[in-house]
Design an enzyme around this catalytic site. Structure first.
Site, PDB file in Angstrom:
ATOM      1  N   LYS A  22       1.448 -25.329  15.679  1.00 21.55           N
ATOM      2  CA  LYS A  22       1.195 -26.665  15.137  1.00 21.55           C
ATOM      3  C   LYS A  22      -0.292 -26.888  14.894  1.00 21.55           C
ATOM      4  CE  LYS A  22       0.273 -30.242  17.546  1.00 21.55           C
ATOM      5  NZ  LYS A  22       0.063 -31.530  18.242  1.00 21.55           N
ATOM      6  N   ASN A  23      -1.121 -26.522  15.874  1.00 16.45           N
ATOM      7  CA  ASN A  23      -2.550 -26.814  15.785  1.00 16.45           C
ATOM      8  C   ASN A  23      -3.289 -25.932  14.788  1.00 16.45           C
ATOM      9  OD1 ASN A  23      -2.335 -28.894  17.643  1.00 16.45           O
ATOM     10  ND2 ASN A  23      -2.835 -27.585  19.394  1.00 16.45           N
ATOM     11  N   ARG A  92      -3.483 -38.155  15.375  1.00 13.80           N
ATOM     12  CA  ARG A  92      -4.935 -38.047  15.392  1.00 13.80           C
ATOM     13  C   ARG A  92      -5.454 -36.974  14.430  1.00 13.80           C
ATOM     14  NH1 ARG A  92      -7.759 -40.614  19.435  1.00 13.80           N
ATOM     15  NH2 ARG A  92      -6.512 -41.615  21.060  1.00 13.80           N
ATOM     16  N   CYS A 116      -1.436 -39.735  20.595  1.00 15.91           N
ATOM     17  CA  CYS A 116      -1.115 -39.917  22.017  1.00 15.91           C
ATOM     18  C   CYS A 116      -2.370 -40.211  22.833  1.00 15.91           C
ATOM     19  CB  CYS A 116      -0.407 -38.680  22.555  1.00 15.91           C
ATOM     20  SG  CYS A 116      -1.289 -37.135  22.328  1.00 15.91           S
ATOM     21  N   ARG A 121     -11.188 -39.057  22.332  1.00 20.47           N
ATOM     22  CA  ARG A 121     -11.310 -38.199  21.156  1.00 20.47           C
ATOM     23  C   ARG A 121     -11.946 -38.961  19.979  1.00 20.47           C
ATOM     24  NH1 ARG A 121      -6.006 -34.305  20.835  1.00 20.47           N
ATOM     25  NH2 ARG A 121      -4.725 -36.147  21.024  1.00 20.47           N
ATOM     26  N   PRO A 122     -13.191 -39.401  20.117  1.00 16.74           N
ATOM     27  CA  PRO A 122     -13.814 -40.244  19.101  1.00 16.74           C
ATOM     28  C   PRO A 122     -14.058 -39.484  17.799  1.00 16.74           C
ATOM     29  CG  PRO A 122     -15.445 -39.535  20.703  1.00 16.74           C
ATOM     30  CD  PRO A 122     -14.116 -39.086  21.224  1.00 16.74           C
ATOM     31  N   ASP A 124     -16.746 -39.966  15.978  1.00 20.68           N
ATOM     32  CA  ASP A 124     -18.163 -39.993  15.633  1.00 20.68           C
ATOM     33  C   ASP A 124     -18.704 -38.607  15.282  1.00 20.68           C
ATOM     34  OD1 ASP A 124     -17.668 -39.476  18.366  1.00 20.68           O
ATOM     35  OD2 ASP A 124     -19.736 -39.930  18.904  1.00 20.68           O
ATOM     36  N   LEU A 125     -18.146 -37.549  15.890  1.00 19.01           N
ATOM     37  CA  LEU A 125     -18.604 -36.204  15.545  1.00 19.01           C
ATOM     38  C   LEU A 125     -18.260 -35.869  14.101  1.00 19.01           C
ATOM     39  CD1 LEU A 125     -17.598 -34.292  18.817  1.00 19.01           C
ATOM     40  CD2 LEU A 125     -19.895 -35.001  18.112  1.00 19.01           C
ATOM     41  N   ASP A 304      -3.932 -27.726  26.985  1.00 18.93           N
ATOM     42  CA  ASP A 304      -2.558 -27.964  26.557  1.00 18.93           C
ATOM     43  C   ASP A 304      -1.520 -27.236  27.412  1.00 18.93           C
ATOM     44  OD1 ASP A 304      -3.270 -29.698  24.583  1.00 18.93           O
ATOM     45  OD2 ASP A 304      -3.035 -28.312  22.919  1.00 18.93           O
ATOM     46  N   ARG A 397       6.872 -33.735  18.535  1.00 22.14           N
ATOM     47  CA  ARG A 397       5.625 -33.615  17.780  1.00 22.14           C
ATOM     48  C   ARG A 397       5.085 -32.194  17.811  1.00 22.14           C
ATOM     49  NH1 ARG A 397       1.515 -36.044  20.299  1.00 22.14           N
ATOM     50  NH2 ARG A 397       0.281 -35.447  18.490  1.00 22.14           N
TER      51      ARG A 397
END
Length: 419
Positions: A22-23, A92, A116, A121-122, A124-125, A304, A397
């Site tokens: 998935k990732n 996300r 979730c 996990r902002p 801004d990066l 994970d 998911r």
């Protein structure tokens, strides 16, 4: 709303194949936006997050079609480079369309994402990266709004490792003018797989899998065909399912090199494992020892798999200390494991697990996030009686029919209508 019902006590055995990652699939799907035409992606898992990504791509003017695990994406210029809130809020990873849209069309309007609640996990990066590449970026009314006639190559130094940030930087830089140097880049296999797809499209990238990646921008890319790598997290979860039941489980269609941290920890606990070029097998163990664990970016132990490994430690001989080094809110599964009888004391980013073989008993529990779902199912495999895991939409998911794969290995598990 569906639930998973597990009756514990069965030793798993047999062989089970890993689905696509998935990732890896998600950023690759967004990367198709960088070139008009027909892209063909193989080994794409059937997951809710993939479905959500397809909906977003369609909103951006693409056409998608499936044939089993093969996914065709036909890309054409959208009427508007807009990723709306109603679609982005579900996941996300949707922020990963920011780089491709900005690089390809010179503008992007992307809703701040949801997903979730395992940590802040902002974004801004991601925003800072686009600014470094020359974009004018603002955040207004819940949207990231970015514009640039053409992005310019730059030095991007991440203060902390970020997988999504590295992926967005790569996808933006491939069409930027000049050279981009990404320092303190993420080394995850999923990042490497994205680079392989971008390179198949004609991108010029060097250094993937290391902390420094260089990108020389090109004027245009072409659509490509690519097979997504196996899901190392699913493979690890299936290995842990075999281990926690004292079973003999072979996980095929995986890459053992991607699971070295997990294999090392299992061996520390006393498990015997065998492996080949594309398979791993955990052998039966009547008992195992506890071990301490700290999650870390790849090639460290993956966050994970932390919740699933914690389930294993509830059955170990001795006390283990599990430290979460990635997300600040990833112990929400602890209280649900305690409901099953686990002896766990959470302390901020550390959990102390006092193992006791056979100490769990079935109960009704609630999944709080994707990996917590898998952890509770693994605990249910060895708990006395029946365990019901609610809010299983989290599981869908990121795991393709996990209950069917476990049932094929001998588990007493089924999906039920939770309404």
């Amino acid at each position: 709303m569906d639930a998973i019902v597990v009756t514990g006590g069965r030793q798993l055995s047999g062989s089970v194949a890993t689905s696509g990652a998935k990732n890896a699939a998600l950023p690759i799907l967004f990367a198709t936006l960088l070139a008009d035409g027909d892209h063909v992606l193989e080994n794409v898992p059937a997951l809710r997050d993939i479905d959500s990504t397809e909906l977003l791509l369609r909103a951006l003017g693409c056409r998608t079609s499936r044939d089993g695990h093969s996914l065709n994406v036909n890309v054409s210029r959208p009427d508007e480079a807009l990723a709306p809130y109603d679609l982005v809020r579900k996941m996300r990873a949707s922020i990963l369309c920011l780089g491709p849209l900005l690089a390809r069309y010179g503008e992007a309007r992307v809703s701040l994402p949801g997903g979730c609640a395992i940590g802040t996990r902002p974004v801004d990066l991601h925003v800072d990266t686009m600014r470094r590449l020359g974009a004018d970026v603002s955040v207004e009314a819940g949207y990231v709004i970015a514009r640039a006639e053409r992005l310019k190559g730059a030095r991007i130094l991440f203060e902390k490792l970020t997988v999504g940030g590295t992926e967005n930087a790569l996808m933006a830089a491939v069409l930027a003018e000049g050279e981009t140097l990404i320092e303190n880049a993420a080394k995850e296999p999923e990042v490497v797989d994205l680079v392989h797809f971008l390179r198949a499209m004609g991108a010029k990238i060097e250094g993937e899998g290391t902390s420094v990646i260089s990108v020389t921008g090109v004027d245009a890319l072409e659509p490509a065909r690519h097979a997504v790598i196996p899901d190392r997290i699913e493979a690890g979860t299936l290995l842990l399912a075999g281990a926690i039941t004292g079973g003999n489980v072979r996980v095929t269609a995986c890459n053992p090199a991607h699971l070295e941290a997990l294999v090392a920890k299992l061996r520390e606990c006393g498990f015997d494992l065998a492996q080949g070029d594309d398979w791993l097998e955990v052998l039966p163990a009547a008992a195992w020892n506890s071990t301490d664990l700290t999650t870390a970016p790849y090639p460290g132990f993956p966050t994970d798999l932390q919740a699933q490994f914690m389930a294993l430690m509830t059955q170990a001989s001795g006390t283990s200390v599990i430290t979460e080094g990635i997300f600040e809110n990833r112990f929400m599964h602890v209280q649900e494991l305690v409901r099953l009888g686990a002896d766990i004391t959470p302390m901020a980013l550390v959990a102390v697990v006092r193992g006791k073989r056979g100490g769990l008993s079935g109960a009704e529990v609630m999944a709080t996030d994707l990996r917590a779902s898998a952890s509770l199912i693994l605990a249910g495999l060895i708990a006395g009686g029946t365990t019901r895991v609610n809010r299983i939409y989290h599981l869908d998911r990121g795991y393709e029919h996990l209950e069917k794969k476990l049932a094929a290995l001998g588990a007493d598990i089924r999906r039920v209508d939770g309404s």
